[in-house]
Design an enzyme around this catalytic site. Structure first.
Site, PDB file in Angstrom:
ATOM      1  N   GLU A 426       0.819  -1.225   0.000  1.00  0.00           N
ATOM      2  CA  GLU A 426       0.000   0.000   0.000  1.00  0.00           C
ATOM      3  C   GLU A 426       0.848   1.268   0.000  1.00  0.00           C
ATOM      4  O   GLU A 426       0.543   2.234  -0.706  1.00  0.00           O
ATOM      5  CB  GLU A 426      -0.966   0.006   1.184  1.00  0.00           C
ATOM      6  CG  GLU A 426      -2.252  -0.782   0.957  1.00  0.00           C
ATOM      7  CD  GLU A 426      -2.049  -2.289   0.995  1.00  0.00           C
ATOM      8  OE1 GLU A 426      -0.972  -2.746   1.446  1.00  0.00           O
ATOM      9  OE2 GLU A 426      -2.961  -3.021   0.565  1.00  0.00           O
ATOM     10  N   HIS A 495     -12.186  -4.313   7.631  1.00  0.00           N
ATOM     11  CA  HIS A 495     -12.678  -4.156   6.254  1.00  0.00           C
ATOM     12  C   HIS A 495     -14.005  -3.405   6.196  1.00  0.00           C
ATOM     13  O   HIS A 495     -14.742  -3.533   5.226  1.00  0.00           O
ATOM     14  CB  HIS A 495     -12.868  -5.528   5.587  1.00  0.00           C
ATOM     15  CG  HIS A 495     -11.608  -6.283   5.342  1.00  0.00           C
ATOM     16  ND1 HIS A 495     -10.932  -6.938   6.344  1.00  0.00           N
ATOM     17  CD2 HIS A 495     -10.872  -6.474   4.209  1.00  0.00           C
ATOM     18  CE1 HIS A 495      -9.848  -7.518   5.848  1.00  0.00           C
ATOM     19  NE2 HIS A 495      -9.789  -7.245   4.547  1.00  0.00           N
TER      20      HIS A 495
END
Ligand SMILES: Cc1ncc(C[n+]2csc(CCOP(=O)(O)OP(=O)(O)O)c2C)c(N)n1
Length: 690
Positions: A426, A495
């Site tokens: 990321e 999430h």
């Protein structure tokens, strides 16, 4: 190959002028740093400066093999890199003096400095000459360099990128992620480790499991070499070879230059971790007198010429100091200048969006129904067709089409060059987007879940969002980070979050959260065309929602909220999925004769206070609705802004309907309880009406 590419170097190919120029540049850095040390001691230069004295041979040797249009990225100890890049490009004495002047002025925080006093020592940059800037975050420039190199590769410029950082930075995740990406994609970047044995006070052997940094190169499919960083010719030769490789499309290299810094980490450092003997041994290898002696011994020049050069350099640094100290400080009323690149939207864009929004509400001719997911696909596709600099990268964005299908079909149409699957990295996805955006591309980088964006926070917030400002408004970072958030799929606390407040906090980045296909398409197209970094947050429960989009090409200018339902008793301000729940709540309350106006912010930053204020003036009552944790949510900011700007029109305190302050739980009963449902919104509206 760049048209102006120089021939390969070795020590023998140096002519006298080139040799003297290397010596001159090293001296310039040394005198410059000695002067800075003095000015810091006298408190004329404020803040922290990490001096490069002792390591001059690395920057000068490495940059001497670059073409004028090659790029560099630099770190907190960056004066040497900035100096060598500028000095190697400047052709006249006037241009050279101007370069020293701008450097010294920047360190002194003056308006005439390279970054107009916004960056100072730690962020010195001359973006216009290919110096993409210095970072104060150790290792922060490494992914940016990979991105800049990606841009060169994609645009086939033949340019290369030199990325300077320390041995300490070599222990960061950025180092490993970025080298992996560079090796994987064979990017034209040369990673130059300035191994001065210490990261601040900690010796390398106490920081690295294996101290041979160059050996790590083999893990990333690139050559790794160790070179004497006190020898300008050795550095020049090693970097020259690596540059040639990179230009020939043979990929990146890692070069570990072993050197020593004369001063402490910063001026306040008492250097208790080093012995006097160690310092004396390294000083005996001083790259400057040793190179000067070599020049005389090899017959390239006389001692008289060397002495004259030394005097000339000292005068130049004196002049730069005078220039800096006689320059004005940046005016205080310009403190906000350069945070954002100016809007490019015209009145016609605003008018067209209003017209098409209305047409889509009616759903008449010239409109069609698509899913939110399709609207995003269409937006990206149209922008990629319109502008070859637009490309997509991220995890599983290729053949898979993105975790929620928002890039589906694009890989098949545009291929792997423009729709790039990345490693699970990321930070480097974010940083590579920054570097590519600063180098002529318009990346749309996907971070699969907003929950993962903190992994890239330094790259997006510290580099991407701040670079324009820190570098004096001389760059733009036109990148979009697409991500998705929100609860609803029982995928628990890693999430399901709504982390937009993290992103609204930083200056220099816009935050967009569409709730309908119309908004998703028009806002994504606008985000791609915008010259600023944009955090574009979709909602995982909206991808399958259907809505109208116009057949015509359109964008939605930022900072324009949409009144999704007009009303007169109470204003609900919301965004993303909560727009739909708020509309449901409004519908139910209408049965009781309560008239609720629902404002969809669409962009949290910039915020359309005008629409909010107009509504508050009408209703006198406001409820904010969000799916984010209540504490520190964007609603808190919103409530404060309302109080600051329209307090006199309020008939009741602003009410917040937000998620519980709990990590989003998995079990459906708990997940439902954690985020606002229609009943909770109705309760909030009743509360403000009491
Ligand atoms: C991410 C991060 N961690 C810690 C620091 C504080 N810090 C600044 S420079 C430095 C040492 C860096 O060592 P190295 O990368 O070897 O560069 P050098 O200072 O030796 O040139 C530290 C710990 C920082 N600025 N950024």
């Amino acid at each position: 190959m760049s048209a102006k590419s120089k021939t390969p170097f070795d020590a023998q190919s140096l002519d006298k002028a080139q040799a003297l120029d290397l010596l001159r540049q090293m001296w310039e850095i040394r005198f410059f740093e000695d002067r800075v040390y003095d000015l810091l001691g006298r408190n004329v230069i404020k803040g922290a400066s990490h001096l490069y004295a002792g390591e001059e041979a690395i920057a000068v040797g490495a940059i001497s093999v670059l073409d004028d249009d090659d790029l560099i990225t630099s770190a907190h100890r960056g004066h040497g890199h900035c100096h060598a890049r500028g000095a190697s490009i400047a052709t006249t004495e006037e241009a050279k003096q101007e370069h020293y002047n701008k450097m010294m002025a920047e360190l002194c925080g003056r308006e005439t400095g390279y970054c107009r006093g916004r960056g100072g020592s730690m962020h010195i940059a001359d973006v216009e000459k290919g110096n993409l800037g210095a970072t104060g975050i150790v290792g922060g420039n490494i992914p940016v360099a990979a991105g800049a190199a990606l841009a060169q590769q994609m645009q086939d410029t033949g340019r290369v990128v030199l990325c300077f950082f320390g041995d300490g930075a070599s222990q960061t995740g950025n180092f490993h992620e970025a080298l992996n990406l560079a090796g994987l994609w064979q990017l034209p970047v040369i990673f130059i480790v300035e191994n001065n044995l210490y990261g601040m006070s900690v010796p390398l052997e106490n920081a690295a499991a294996k101290t041979a940094i160059a050996d790590r190169a083999c893990a990333y499919d690139m050559p790794g070499v160790v070179v004497d960083g006190m020898d300008v010719l050795a550095v020049r030769e090693a970097v020259g070879g690596a540059v040639e490789r990179a230009r020939n499309g043979e990929g990146p290299s890692l070069i570990e230059c072993q050197a020593y810094r004369w001063y402490g980490h910063s001026r306040s450092d008492p250097r208790a971790y080093r012995t006097k003997q160690e310092e004396a041994e390294w000083r005996s290898r001083d790259p400057i007198p040793n190179f000067a002696a070599w020049l005389v011994d090899s017959g390239l020049c006389t001692q008289g010429e060397i002495d004259a050069l030394e005097e000339q350099v000292e005068d130049a640094i004196d002049e730069a100091t005078e220039f800096a100290l006689s320059s004005a400080m940046p005016p205080a009323d310009e403190v906000e200048k350069f945070v954002y690149a100016p809007f490019q939207w015209t009145e016609a864009d605003y008018a067209k969006e209003r017209r098409l929004r209305e047409a889509c509400r009616q759903g008449g001719p010239g409109t069609r129904k698509v899913l939110y997911r399709q609207a995003l696909q269409e937006a990206a596709r149209e922008e990629m067709l319109r502008d070859p600099s637009v490309f997509i990268m991220g995890e599983d964005v290729g053949l898979y089409g993105g975790a929620y299908g928002a890039t589906r079909g694009l890989f098949e149409e545009f291929g792997g060059e423009r729709v790039r699957d990345t490693p699970i990295s990321e930070a480097t996805i974010g940083g590579a987007a920054v570097g590519a955006a600063m180098s002529g591309m318009r990346p749309v980088a996907e971070i699969m879940y907003v929950d993962f964006t903190p992994l890239a926070m330094d790259q997006i917030a510290n580099q991407g969002a701040k670079n324009r400002y820190m570098f004096g408004g001389k760059t733009t970072v036109p990148m979009v980070i697409r991500t998705e958030g929100g609860a609803g799929r029982s995928i628990a606390a890693h999430h399901s979050q709504s982390l937009e407040a993290l992103w609204t906090h930083f200056p220099g980045i816009y935050v967009v959260m569409p709730s309908t296909p119309f908004d998703a398409k028009g806002l994504l197209k606008a985000a791609i065309r915008d010259d600023n970094p944009v955090m574009f947050i979709e909602h995982k429960m909206l991808y399958g929602v259907q809505g109208c989009v116009p057949d015509e090409d359109y964008i939605i200018p930022f900072g324009v909220a949409d009144v999704k339902r007009p009303g007169s008793d109470v204003t609900v301000v919301t965004y993303s999925r909560m727009v739909h729940r708020s509309l449901e709540a409004a519908e139910k309350l209408a049965e009781e004769g309560i008239s609720v106006e629902v404002i969809d912010l669409r962009t949290l930053k910039p915020l359309d206070m005008e629409t909010i204020a107009a509504s508050v003036k009408k209703t006198g009552r406001v409820v904010g609705v969000t799916e984010a944790y209540k504490t520190g949510s964007f609603l808190s900011e919103l409530a404060m802004r309302i109080q600051e700007e329209v307090f006199d029109w309020l008939d009741a305190p602003v009410v917040r309907v937000a998620a519980a302050d709990v990590p989003v739980p998995m079990a459906e009963t708990l997940e439902d309880a954690a985020i606002p449902n229609v009943e909770a919104i109705i309760a909030g509206i009743r509360q403000v009406l009491r």
